[in-house]
Structures are given as structure tokens and as C-alpha cells.
Scaffold this motif. Structure first.
Motif, PDB file in Angstrom:
ATOM      1  N   VAL A 156     -49.606 -99.809 -45.038  1.00 29.79           N
ATOM      2  CA  VAL A 156     -51.037 -99.814 -45.333  1.00 29.79           C
ATOM      3  C   VAL A 156     -51.807-100.532 -44.229  1.00 29.79           C
ATOM      4  N   ARG A 157     -53.095-100.296 -44.220  1.00 29.41           N
ATOM      5  CA  ARG A 157     -54.006-101.068 -43.379  1.00 29.41           C
ATOM      6  C   ARG A 157     -55.006-101.770 -44.286  1.00 29.41           C
ATOM      7  N   VAL A 158     -55.175-103.066 -44.084  1.00 29.77           N
ATOM      8  CA  VAL A 158     -56.081-103.850 -44.920  1.00 29.77           C
ATOM      9  C   VAL A 158     -57.006-104.673 -44.033  1.00 29.77           C
ATOM     10  N   ALA A 159     -58.165-105.021 -44.594  1.00 31.23           N
ATOM     11  CA  ALA A 159     -59.130-105.848 -43.861  1.00 31.23           C
ATOM     12  C   ALA A 159     -59.506-107.083 -44.667  1.00 31.23           C
ATOM     13  N   SER A 160     -58.837-107.296 -45.802  1.00 32.56           N
ATOM     14  CA  SER A 160     -59.129-108.471 -46.626  1.00 32.56           C
ATOM     15  C   SER A 160     -57.948-108.717 -47.552  1.00 32.56           C
ATOM     16  N   GLU A 161     -57.945-109.911 -48.155  1.00 30.15           N
ATOM     17  CA  GLU A 161     -56.880-110.217 -49.114  1.00 30.15           C
ATOM     18  C   GLU A 161     -57.000-109.357 -50.365  1.00 30.15           C
ATOM     19  N   THR A 162     -58.177-108.828 -50.648  1.00 33.07           N
ATOM     20  CA  THR A 162     -58.325-107.940 -51.797  1.00 33.07           C
ATOM     21  C   THR A 162     -57.451-106.707 -51.630  1.00 33.07           C
ATOM     22  N   GLY A 163     -57.552-106.056 -50.463  1.00 32.30           N
ATOM     23  CA  GLY A 163     -56.718-104.892 -50.201  1.00 32.30           C
ATOM     24  C   GLY A 163     -55.242-105.241 -50.188  1.00 32.30           C
ATOM     25  N   TYR A 164     -54.915-106.401 -49.627  1.00 31.00           N
ATOM     26  CA  TYR A 164     -53.521-106.860 -49.550  1.00 31.00           C
ATOM     27  C   TYR A 164     -52.924-107.035 -50.950  1.00 31.00           C
ATOM     28  N   ILE A 165     -53.651-107.696 -51.829  1.00 34.77           N
ATOM     29  CA  ILE A 165     -53.166-107.925 -53.193  1.00 34.77           C
ATOM     30  C   ILE A 165     -52.985-106.611 -53.937  1.00 34.77           C
ATOM     31  N   ILE A 166     -53.958-105.708 -53.803  1.00 37.34           N
ATOM     32  CA  ILE A 166     -53.883-104.430 -54.500  1.00 37.34           C
ATOM     33  C   ILE A 166     -52.741-103.581 -53.959  1.00 37.34           C
ATOM     34  N   ALA A 167     -52.417-103.700 -52.662  1.00 34.22           N
ATOM     35  CA  ALA A 167     -51.293-102.956 -52.093  1.00 34.22           C
ATOM     36  C   ALA A 167     -49.987-103.350 -52.769  1.00 34.22           C
ATOM     37  N   TRP A 168     -49.776-104.655 -52.989  1.00 38.32           N
ATOM     38  CA  TRP A 168     -48.559-105.115 -53.656  1.00 38.32           C
ATOM     39  C   TRP A 168     -48.563-104.712 -55.135  1.00 38.32           C
ATOM     40  N   GLU A 169     -49.719-104.794 -55.787  1.00 40.14           N
ATOM     41  CA  GLU A 169     -49.796-104.370 -57.191  1.00 40.14           C
ATOM     42  C   GLU A 169     -49.407-102.896 -57.330  1.00 40.14           C
ATOM     43  N   ALA A 170     -49.919-102.070 -56.405  1.00 41.92           N
ATOM     44  CA  ALA A 170     -49.636-100.636 -56.467  1.00 41.92           C
ATOM     45  C   ALA A 170     -48.159-100.357 -56.226  1.00 41.92           C
ATOM     46  N   LEU A 171     -47.516-101.135 -55.353  1.00 41.31           N
ATOM     47  CA  LEU A 171     -46.095-100.930 -55.098  1.00 41.31           C
ATOM     48  C   LEU A 171     -45.270-101.199 -56.359  1.00 41.31           C
ATOM     49  N   TYR A 172     -45.592-102.268 -57.086  1.00 44.14           N
ATOM     50  CA  TYR A 172     -44.856-102.568 -58.314  1.00 44.14           C
ATOM     51  C   TYR A 172     -45.135-101.530 -59.396  1.00 44.14           C
TER      52      TYR A 172
END
Length: 315
Positions: free
Chosen positions: A255-271
């Protein structure tokens, strides 16, 4: 899985891509100008922003809201508040006043009012989250401060995460040079890049070992390496140690992220994908992040491959 197919979780990119070239160029200038003046008090007048991106001031607000689902004022307030929340959590030594002024608020009182109004917490309450065993509340706050969809029912980051592609990959044993560091935040990792970049070449690799203890989240062991697999450090330091990830199967996404919001949601989506496809995480395994341009963390956008160890026996 290659860097070229990293899935963007950056709302501005998604929204701007849907516009005709002419308007995409103009509103891109507006967004960049707002980001560059995020710490400016008072904020630039909307006439100034409109003129900067060659849009009539009379039409600017309506055009911006039509493209981004927020007025320019709402967009700017949300970005400033999100940055302040991240700094309150990541920078315990910074004063609330310095954080407020650095995020464009006129005073700590102005920041306190915004925090109370938007998320119902004080600055001290946000900082207290660092002492919890796991800051679920902090992640919920950042997710809430994501870019709203037109219906206001969810966020664009959440919508984009539904389209991430995943792969189950069999990986050989990998070796890293590592150092234990904390806190485990994107801001902390971005600062680490400046130090590690003097000694290594390649992506920054963050390796999080599964833990069953009750240590506070920011005190759990993290092994951070800034090296490609098998790459020797240019200038090794005594604090750097070899760290081996054994061979195994991993669930991966890029993924590409520009904030911790995107980062957190990326891990949530993986689980969520893991559960939906009846995959089992390895209780003794690792969460691994390879950050290919760590200097861009929280500045522009960073390409990150995230991997989760799976309980799949070798054939």
C-alpha cells in the motif's frame, strides 16, 4: 508483488483522479498549498488559496466541496487536528502549546476546544493512551479523522482499503541488521531513517514480534532494520545485531499511505481479509513492514509492504 502495484490509501489521490485534467491540476495546487501552510496562524485567506490555484474566489468553496466532500475550512481543520493528535501521542516531551502552535492553532485553548468538540477528549487524555496496554482508542480517533465520504457514513481510506489485493507468499529465511527502538509510530520510524540512512542502504524494515506479555504498547520490543536482505551495513555500530526471520508463509499486501490513518486501516483490512479467507496467524510469528521510501513518511506518501506470518506448515 512489485512496488509498481502498491495500492493507494491516499484520499486526495483518489478524489483528484476522478476530475478532468484542468480541474485536477488546479485543485492539486489548492491541496498542496493548504498542506504547506498547515502551521500558519491565521490560515491563508480563501481568496489567496483560490488565486493560488487560478480559481475564482466566488466559486472556490463550492468547487472544493464538490471535489473533496468538505469545505476548505473543514478540510484544513481536520488535517490540523489529525496532526495535533499524532504529535500529542508520539511526542510526550513536546508541550501542548508548542504542538498547538505548530499545527496552526492560535493557542493551547483553541486546540483544547477543537479536541473536545470533534473527539470528546482532552490533550492529557490522548497522552494517557500511551500508558494503556494497547491504544485501541487512539486508532479509533485517527480512523474517525479520516477523509469523509460523500454520504458521511464512512471514510475514503476505509473505502479504498476494500480494494487492496492480497497474496499468500512462501518466503525463504531472511536476515536483517536490527536495533531495538520505540515508540512504534510512523513519526518515530521517519526519524529513525535519518540515523539508519548513514549506515545502511535499502528499505527500512520494521519487524514486530508477537508478544503475550502485558507491557504497554510503546514499550514492546521492536526490531528496526534499514537494509535489504543480506546487505551488510556500511558503518556497523555495536547496537546493531543480526536478526533472522525463519522461512514460512506470509499474507502480504502493498500500500501507499500519507498518514497514520491510512496505515492503521491497512492493517485492519489485512486482518479482515485473513478472517474472511479462514487463514490462521502464526502465534509465534511476525508482522513485517518494508518501507521503501521512509523519508516520505507523513510528508508525502510512503510505499509499504506489510506481511503477517501464517500458520501453514512447510510441504
Amino acid at each position: 508483488m512489485t512496488r509498481d502495484i502498491a495500492h493507494s490509501l491516499i484520499p486526495e489521490e483518489f478524489l483528484l483522479e476522478q476530475l478532468p485534467d484542468n480541474w485536477r491540476q488546479r485543485l492539486t495546487k489548492a491541496v498542496l498549498f493548504l498542506e504547506q501552510t498547515l502551521d500558519q496562524t491565521p490560515p491563508p485567506a480563501w481568496k489567496q488559496v483560490a488565486e493560488h490555484c487560478a480559481i475564482s474566489p466566488f466559486h472556490f468553496h463550492r468547487l472544493f466541496k464538490a471535489a473533496f466532500h468538505e469545505t476548505p475550512s473543514q478540510y484544513l481543520k481536520r488535517l490540523r487536528l489529525k496532526r495535533a493528535v499524532q504529535l500529542l501521542f508520539d511526542e510526550p516531551d513536546w508541550s501542548v502549546t508548542d504542538i498547538a502552535l505548530g499545527c496552526g492553532f492560535s493557542s493551547s485553548q483553541a486546540l483544547a476546544k477543537a479536541l473536545k468538540r470533534e473527539i470528546g477528549l482532552s490533550a492529557l487524555a490522548i497522552r494517557d493512551l500511551r500508558n494503556r496496554s494497547y491504544p485501541e482508542e487512539f486508532e479509533l480517533i485517527l480512523a474517525k479523522l479520516g477523509h469523509p465520504e460523500k454520504t458521511q457514513q464512512s471514510t475514503i481510506e476505509r473505502h479504498l482499503a476494500d480494494k487492496i489485493e492480497y497474496q499468500v507468499v512462501q518466503c525463504a529465511q531472511r536476515e536483517f541488521w536490527s536495533q531495538t527502538l520505540c515508540p512504534p509510530s510512523l513519526q518515530g520510524v521517519a526519524r529513525v531513517h535519518q540515523d539508519f540512512g548513514q549506515h545502511f542502504s535499502g528499505p527500512l524494515v520494521e519487524i514486530m514480534a508477537a508478544t503475550e506479555d502485558d507491557k504497554p504498547y510503546h514499550q514492546q520490543t521492536l526490531h528496526l532494520g534499514y537494509a535489504l536482505t543480506g546487505t551488510e551495513p556500511k558503518q556497523p555500530l555495536p547496537s546493531f545485531k543480526r536478526f533472522i526471520i525463519p522461512a514460512g508463509y506470509f499474507l502480504c499486501s502493498r500500500v501507499r499511505v500519507a498518514s497514520e490513518t491510512g496505515y492503521i486501516i491497512a492493517w485492519e483490512a489485512l486482518y479482515e481479509y485473513l478472517m474472511a479467507h479462514n487463514l490462521e496467524p502464526d502465534p509465534r510469528g511476525y508482522c513485517i513492514e518494508e518501507i521503501y521510501n521512509p523519508e516520505q513518511l507523513l510528508v508525502d506518501n510512503a510505499a509499504i509492504e506489510i506481511r503477517l506470518s501464517l500458520s501453514i506448515k512447510q510441504p
